[in-house]
Design an enzyme around this catalytic site. Structure first.
Site, PDB file in Angstrom:
ATOM      1  N   GLU A 265      39.334  34.365  33.200  1.00 10.99           N
ATOM      2  CA  GLU A 265      40.165  35.510  33.559  1.00 10.99           C
ATOM      3  C   GLU A 265      41.563  34.959  33.643  1.00 10.99           C
ATOM      4  O   GLU A 265      41.831  34.045  34.424  1.00 10.99           O
ATOM      5  CB  GLU A 265      39.691  36.074  34.906  1.00 10.99           C
ATOM      6  CG  GLU A 265      40.276  37.426  35.207  1.00 10.99           C
ATOM      7  CD  GLU A 265      41.092  37.426  36.463  1.00 10.99           C
ATOM      8  OE1 GLU A 265      40.531  37.371  37.552  1.00 10.99           O
ATOM      9  OE2 GLU A 265      42.335  37.457  36.329  1.00 10.99           O
ATOM     10  N   CYS A 302      46.292  39.002  40.128  1.00 13.43           N
ATOM     11  CA  CYS A 302      45.966  39.323  38.734  1.00 13.43           C
ATOM     12  C   CYS A 302      46.148  40.812  38.463  1.00 13.43           C
ATOM     13  O   CYS A 302      46.412  41.216  37.331  1.00 13.43           O
ATOM     14  CB  CYS A 302      44.553  38.890  38.390  1.00 13.43           C
ATOM     15  SG  CYS A 302      43.407  39.023  39.757  1.00 13.43           S
TER      16      CYS A 302
END
Ligand code: NAP
Length: 525
Positions: A265, A302
């Site tokens: 990720e 994120c």
């Protein structure tokens, strides 16, 4: 808990073989005791071999036993939340209260995965009974269930030092799947990593599981991560961090003689589209609200909504003014590491070099590694012409994009690379534009948010924290939510087996009362 600085290899605390480090308090620049040990090739090999030895017994543990183990980690994590939060405040410069909440939420994630294990749906037990009289050829009995992949290496992230770190969602989902874990701790928070690691180590011991179910290692540079990815007994890797680091590890794993999955990720700007009627109705609310969200965790998230796009028209100035006011109020705060601070400063400068205009700034930094809040503006034309303007600036910066019309909005939406999320602000009058925008976003994101902001992240059955590259390296999976377990299992079909040799999930009596697909129909009978 007195910190030892040891590596945690199986049940043992292992002192250094190759060197040590101390944690840094990024708010004061001071080094904090104790010394933390670095692993070398011997310790890496030992940890992975133990994980492999643990695999058969752990992956075959029953649902009740495995779920109780996960619940016990949750209880222990909650019990140390105060000292974990206090240590993290020192190691990150962020407020302790934030980490108490993160510890409680993360404990809850382990409890949720305990429920997932008890429910057993992730096994996807499927039975196609024998059809001995079928013409022109009989069918043998076929039964499928998912089995654990094997030892998993998890790279702890820097930015959420519990929920994406040692006792985070990756560890919870891998352990729930039946995979032993070798955790590569992030050097930004070694003390907090040890506290979390010892919680899991203790839970392994109390549950009477093989000691190799969990180990924690750390190292001085890339070598340790490379050695873990290269180790022939490792069967999968998870990573949260930079695109450069994630892709280096991904490519390395694909070059092994036996390539393995690497679930990375990496990067996302989470574009927010304010459509014209929504902009006119609540421009100020959108501008101010987005900046407030973006500044959470000093912009080191994120899901930070980093880019706000709208067509110039009614409400645009209000949105711009409210966003500017919110940025001007957002104090400069300590960033997680000097390296992350330096990257932020460099990338903000890059925006300016690429033609972005700085339209607002927060108070000047008071300390060396404080990140100053910044608001930039570009035109749609600039955003289309300069790909780096569409890249993440990890930290408290937001980019406002002034578009000439809806056609340019759709063009810009098509120009973004893969994203973890995108947000749409729309009113009833925006319906036609929303209907045209949605398929563009579906192709590029793992989550679309409507008239809200994309954080905090919900950890639930319907969560997706994933998306097309470069948000992740594999858009088929999520790294957050109950679906995260699917990264760590693969299907095995048992053909023509006697009942007593089948896994319990596939036996006629269905002893765990699982939902199973029998001859194409979902049933518990
Ligand atoms: P990182 O540099 O990607 O490092 C993450 C972890 O992977 C660390 O444990 C690191 O080990 C290891 N690693 C990185 N590259 C490697 C390689 N080539 N070979 C072996 N191991 C490797 O991430 P970070 O330290 O957390 O932050 C740096 C930047 O990453 C940030 O400025 C930000 O841009 C980005 N980031 C993004 C997100 C997000 O959610 N979008 C989250 C965190 C970070 P070492 O520390 O030993 O090098």
């Amino acid at each position: 808990m007195t910190l030892t600085g040891n590596l945690l290899i199986g049940a043992a605390g292992v002192p250094t073989a190759t060197g040590t480090m101390k944690a840094l308090n990024p708010a004061t620049g001071e080094l904090i005791e104790p010394e933390f040990a670095f692993a070398g090739p011997t310790e890496i090999d030992h940890a992975v071999r133990l994980a492999d030895e643990a695999f058969d017994s752990y992956s075959h543990s029953g649902p009740a036993e495995r779920a109780a183990f996960l619940d016990s980690i949750a209880d222990k994590l909650e019990a140390v939340k105060d000292e974990l939060a206090a240590r993290l405040a020192l190691e990150t410069g962020l407020p302790a209260a934030q980490f108490e909440g993160e510890a409680i939420r993360t404990a809850d994630v382990f409890r949720k995965f305990a429920t997932v294990v008890r429910q057993g749906r992730f096994l996807q037990a499927t039975i196609d009974p024998a059809q001995p009289d079928r013409q022109p050829a009989p069918r043998m009995d076929h039964r499928l269930q998912k089995v654990a992949l094997g030892p998993v290496v998890i790279f702890g992230a820097s930015n959420f030092p519990i929920s994406y770190s040692v006792a985070g969602g990756d560890t919870a989902s891998a352990l729930a799947a039946g995979c032993p874990v070798v955790l590569k701790a992030h050097n930004a928070h070694p003390g907090a990593s040890e506290i979390q690691g010892r919680v899991i180590q203790q839970a392994v011991g109390e549950a009477g599981l093989h000691e190799g179910v969990f180990s924690l290692v750390r190292g001085a540079g890339n070598e340790i991560g490379e050695a873990l990815v290269d180790h022939p007994l490792v069967r999968a890797v998870t990573f949260t961090g930079s695109e450069g680091g994630g892709m280096a590890l991904y490519r390395r794993a694909q070059q092994r003689p036996d390539p393995i999955p690497v679930f990375t990720e990496m990067t996302s700007v989470n574009p927010t589209f304010a459509l014209p009627a929504a902009l006119a109705a609540r421009g100020a609310e959108i501008g101010g609200g987005l900046v407030q969200r973006a500044m959470y965790n000093v912009g080191q998230a994120c899901l930070k909504p980093a880019v706000l796009l709208a067509v110039d028209g009614p409400g645009f100035q209000e949105m711009r003014d409210a966003a500017s006011a919110a940025v001007e109020k957002a104090a400069a705060r300590t960033m997680l590491t000097p390296g992350i601070h330096d990257a932020y400063t460099r990338n903000a400068q890059r925006m300016e070099n690429d033609g972005a205009t700085r339209i607002a700034a927060g108070p000047a930094p008071a300390q060396a590694w404080d990140g100053q809040s910044l608001l930039y503006e570009v035109s749609g034309e600039q955003l289309l012409a300069e790909p780096t303007l569409r890249e993440e600036v990890f930290g408290p910066a937001v980019l406002l994009v002034r578009l000439t019309g809806l056609d340019q909005l759709f063009d810009v939406a098509c120009a973004f690379r893969g994203q973890l999320s995108a947000t749409l602000h729309a009113e009833a009058a925006d319906r036609a534009a929303a209907e045209r925008l949605l398929p563009i976003l579906e192709r590029r994101t793992g989550r679309i948010v409507f008239n809200a902001f994309s954080i905090p992240q919900e950890v639930s059955y319907a969560s997706t924290h994933g998306g097309p590259f470069p948000a992740t390296s594999d858009s088929r999976f999520t790294s957050v939510g109950m679906g995260a377990i699917e990264r760590f299992v693969r299907p095995v079909t048992y053909q023509n087996f006697p009942d007593e040799l089948l896994p319990e999930s596939l036996r006629e009596a269905n002893p765990h009362h699982l939902w199973r697909v029998v001859d194409g129909e979902l049933t518990r009978n």
